[in-house]
Design a protein around this motif. Structure first.
Motif, mmCIF file in Angstrom:
data_model
loop_
_atom_site.group_PDB
_atom_site.id
_atom_site.type_symbol
_atom_site.label_atom_id
_atom_site.label_comp_id
_atom_site.label_asym_id
_atom_site.label_seq_id
_atom_site.Cartn_x
_atom_site.Cartn_y
_atom_site.Cartn_z
ATOM 1 N N ARG A 262 33.713 42.460 19.125
ATOM 2 C CA ARG A 262 34.697 42.318 20.450
ATOM 3 C C ARG A 262 34.142 43.336 21.452
ATOM 4 N N ILE A 263 34.201 43.020 22.485
ATOM 5 C CA ILE A 263 33.679 44.083 23.696
ATOM 6 C C ILE A 263 34.918 44.846 23.844
ATOM 7 N N ARG A 264 34.764 46.204 24.466
ATOM 8 C CA ARG A 264 35.724 46.943 24.704
ATOM 9 C C ARG A 264 36.142 46.540 26.252
ATOM 10 N N TYR A 265 37.596 46.148 26.131
ATOM 11 C CA TYR A 265 38.105 45.881 27.374
ATOM 12 C C TYR A 265 39.788 46.023 27.240
ATOM 13 N N ASP A 266 40.241 47.236 27.863
ATOM 14 C CA ASP A 266 41.936 47.494 27.781
ATOM 15 C C ASP A 266 42.631 46.758 28.886
ATOM 16 N N ALA A 267 43.471 45.673 28.645
ATOM 17 C CA ALA A 267 44.015 45.283 29.886
ATOM 18 C C ALA A 267 45.160 46.201 30.553
ATOM 19 N N ASP A 268 45.189 46.392 31.776
ATOM 20 C CA ASP A 268 45.940 47.096 32.445
ATOM 21 C C ASP A 268 45.646 48.688 32.568
ATOM 22 N N GLU A 269 44.456 48.908 31.886
ATOM 23 C CA GLU A 269 43.975 50.383 31.755
ATOM 24 C C GLU A 269 42.708 50.621 32.503
ATOM 25 N N ASP A 270 42.020 51.754 32.114
ATOM 26 C CA ASP A 270 40.764 52.085 32.945
ATOM 27 C C ASP A 270 39.780 50.993 32.854
ATOM 28 N N GLU A 271 39.412 50.532 31.901
ATOM 29 C CA GLU A 271 38.377 49.288 31.875
ATOM 30 C C GLU A 271 38.752 48.183 32.749
ATOM 31 N N HIS A 272 40.023 47.783 32.770
ATOM 32 C CA HIS A 272 40.422 46.873 33.547
ATOM 33 C C HIS A 272 40.227 47.104 34.882
ATOM 34 N N TYR A 273 40.399 48.191 35.469
ATOM 35 C CA TYR A 273 40.333 48.446 36.773
ATOM 36 C C TYR A 273 38.946 48.772 37.041
ATOM 37 N N ASP A 274 38.084 49.386 36.302
ATOM 38 C CA ASP A 274 36.612 49.687 36.656
ATOM 39 C C ASP A 274 35.856 48.243 36.714
ATOM 40 N N THR A 275 36.207 47.164 35.618
ATOM 41 C CA THR A 275 35.455 46.120 35.614
ATOM 42 C C THR A 275 35.911 45.166 36.844
ATOM 43 N N ILE A 276 37.019 45.452 37.274
ATOM 44 C CA ILE A 276 37.409 44.280 38.328
ATOM 45 C C ILE A 276 36.828 44.924 39.823
ATOM 46 N N SER A 277 36.754 46.080 39.745
ATOM 47 C CA SER A 277 36.143 46.961 40.894
ATOM 48 C C SER A 277 34.592 46.463 40.866
ATOM 49 N N ALA A 278 33.965 46.539 39.488
ATOM 50 C CA ALA A 278 32.571 46.184 39.689
ATOM 51 C C ALA A 278 32.269 44.565 40.117
ATOM 52 N N PHE A 279 33.421 43.920 39.653
ATOM 53 C CA PHE A 279 33.197 42.406 40.070
ATOM 54 C C PHE A 279 33.419 42.238 41.477
ATOM 55 N N ILE A 280 34.442 42.953 42.048
ATOM 56 C CA ILE A 280 34.757 42.770 43.549
ATOM 57 C C ILE A 280 33.326 43.250 44.492
ATOM 58 N N LYS A 281 33.006 44.326 44.007
ATOM 59 C CA LYS A 281 31.772 44.943 44.756
ATOM 60 C C LYS A 281 30.382 44.005 44.486
ATOM 61 N N SER A 282 30.358 43.347 43.426
ATOM 62 C CA SER A 282 29.200 42.622 43.359
ATOM 63 C C SER A 282 29.495 41.119 43.910
ATOM 64 N N CYS A 283 30.569 40.639 44.074
ATOM 65 C CA CYS A 283 30.528 39.551 45.051
ATOM 66 C C CYS A 283 30.594 39.857 46.310
ATOM 67 N N ARG A 284 30.967 41.125 47.080
ATOM 68 C CA ARG A 284 30.865 41.671 48.377
ATOM 69 C C ARG A 284 29.510 41.720 48.541
ATOM 70 N N GLY A 285 28.674 42.394 47.662
ATOM 71 C CA GLY A 285 27.295 42.815 47.687
ATOM 72 C C GLY A 285 26.288 41.625 47.690
ATOM 73 N N CYS A 286 27.012 40.294 47.704
ATOM 74 C CA CYS A 286 25.854 39.086 47.432
ATOM 75 C C CYS A 286 25.124 39.104 46.254
ATOM 76 N N ASP A 287 25.620 39.517 45.183
ATOM 77 C CA ASP A 287 24.761 39.544 43.944
ATOM 78 C C ASP A 287 25.453 38.630 42.725
#
Length: 457
Positions: A262-287
């Motif tokens: 199982r991947i490491r992913y803690d809902a509502d904690e650092d991993e949650h915020y870091d991953t959604i940040s990467a997702f948003i920036k990837s969409c914004r950056g056209c990747d």
């Protein structure tokens, strides 16, 4: 009682680890490490120099080794993901300093126990008590405040360990009295090196099983464990005890672990915020490839799909905007579909919307225009609504002249009357030259010329 993974290994020191109520517990000798302990606990480093993967803070001449060597360290906070060596660092420091070592877990501790430990440290200053608090972020504000006087006076030297960003979870006064060290996930190479030693170590490791593994096998296992050394060692132990003695570990032996991983992913904690940040920036950056990877990680980690859908709706206006006006209705449709069909089928809907937004032309002109409008309101007096634009309903409004002089736009070519809609004109919206918005830029330039002509006649 602390778990077996957390058991103390520094038994040749005169200090002690706590029992379940925080009182000291005598250490056992190094030669008598209980075989029943998990491999990760048995293989814990006994000196600071043995800690791997954190060379940015442990290399010779760095701040931490110098403080420990001189026994001049105060309170320390180690921040990093699971299995990166926070507890190992704490225990290594305690072993080298020779102070009285007491450890508690913030999940199981309470105010009464904390008061008792602090009082004991206060009563015996010569012991130079080191208080290790695992999962420090679990202490509430009152519990953290309780530590402040004794940390300030040096009655205890606090070592805190947390997987959460201390800036959000540790009180500012306590943080300001501590040295903060950020630990990184271990590289597969660092993990593989420790596993190779564990396979060869007869005393604390798995050497008596005489199992072997090629470097690439251990690197693959290290990569599967995502920088978590504890997880890797315990997985290695399970794999080895599932094989005959003297057997070589193969890629096939890793398959079961990989399937159950199982991947490491803690809902509502650092991993949650870091991953959604990467997702948003990837969409914004056209990747689109990166965007799909982070989307899959969130879904595999159990993220609420409605949360992802909401972020896509925001992205459609914030980052795509008028460059592709179809992005917003498509994102809203995706949000509604996620609610309507649910998982697992909604994953396809989220993938559809993610790819559309990641590959759409981008414009943040709406974001910038709104920010400019807010700034204009703040830096000057609010402009009154021009008389010609005011509502003329009712006798009082008509008597006051509301609506007089208004030019009905549709009475003019291209609906351009040349009338001003602000008493003091402002330029707040500047179209980008991307996608559909390039047409808007041309249209506005044409209208500006028409308005200029109407005003000069």
């Amino acid at each position: 009682m602390p778990s077996s993974e957390q058991s103390d290994l520094f038994s040749d020191e005169p200090s002690a680890a706590p029992n379940g109520n925080g009182s000291p517990r005598p250490r056992a000798g190094h030669a008598t490490v209980p075989a029943s302990q998990p491999l990760a606990a048995r293989m814990r480093p006994r000196r600071l120099a043995e800690v791997v993967g954190q060379e940015h803070i442990t290399r010779e001449g760095s701040l931490l080794p110098r403080l420990v060597a001189q026994d001049r360290f105060g309170s320390l906070i180690f921040y990093g993901p699971p299995g990166c060596g926070k507890t190992s660092l704490a225990e290594s420091i305690a072993a080298e300093s020779g102070g009285r070592f007491v450890r508690i877990n913030a999940v199981m501790s309470n105010v009464a126990e904390l008061r008792q430990l602090l009082a004991a440290a206060r009563a015996n200053p010569a012991a130079r008590t080191i208080l290790f608090i695992d999962e420090l972020h679990r202490f509430n504000k009152s519990q953290q405040d309780l530590l402040l006087p004794d940390v300030e006076e040096g009655n205890v030297r606090l070592i805190g360990a947390t997987t959460h960003n201390p800036g959000f979870y540790v009180n500012a006064p306590l943080l300001s009295r501590s040295h903060l060290f950020r630990l990184e996930p271990l590289s597969p190479a660092a993990i593989a090196g420790v596993m190779q030693r564990a396979l060869a170590d007869d005393e604390r490791g798995l050497g008596k099983r005489r199992c072997t593994a090629q470097e690439d096998i251990l690197l693959d296992l290290g990569a599967l464990c995502e920088g978590d050394l504890r997880r890797a060692l315990n997985a290695l132990e399970v794999i080895v005890f599932g094989l005959d003695e003297g057997t070589a570990i193969t890629a096939a032996d890793l398959e079961v672990f990989a399937r159950e991983r199982r991947i490491r992913y803690d809902a509502d904690e650092d991993e949650h915020y870091d991953t959604i940040s990467a997702f948003i920036k990837s969409c914004r950056g056209c990747d689109p490839d990166a965007a799909m990877y982070w989307l899959a990680k969130m879904l595999a980690g159990g993220e609420d799909p409605r949360f992802v859908a909401r972020r896509l709706v925001i992205l459609a206006s914030e980052d795509v905007g008028l460059a592709d006006p179809m992005a917003l209705p498509l994102a809203v449709a995706a949000q509604q579909a996620v609610d309507f069909i649910g998982l697992p089928e909604a994953e396809l809907t989220l993938a559809h919307a993610t790819l559309y937004i990641a590959t759409a032309p981008k414009s943040n002109s709406a974001t910038l225009a709104l920010a400019a409008a807010h700034a204009a309101l703040k830096r000057g007096p609010v402009q009154p609504v021009p008389l010609s634009l005011r509502d003329k309903s009712g006798k009082a409004n008509k008597a006051a002249g509301h609506g007089q002089g208004y030019r009905y736009a549709h009475d003019y070519p291209e609906a351009i009357s040349g009338q001003a809609f602000l008493e003091k004109p402002l330029t707040l919206y500047t179209p980008k030259r991307n996608g559909w918005e390039a047409k808007i830029a041309d249209r506005l330039a044409h209208w500006a010329e028409l308005k200029s002509q109407l005003r000069t006649h």
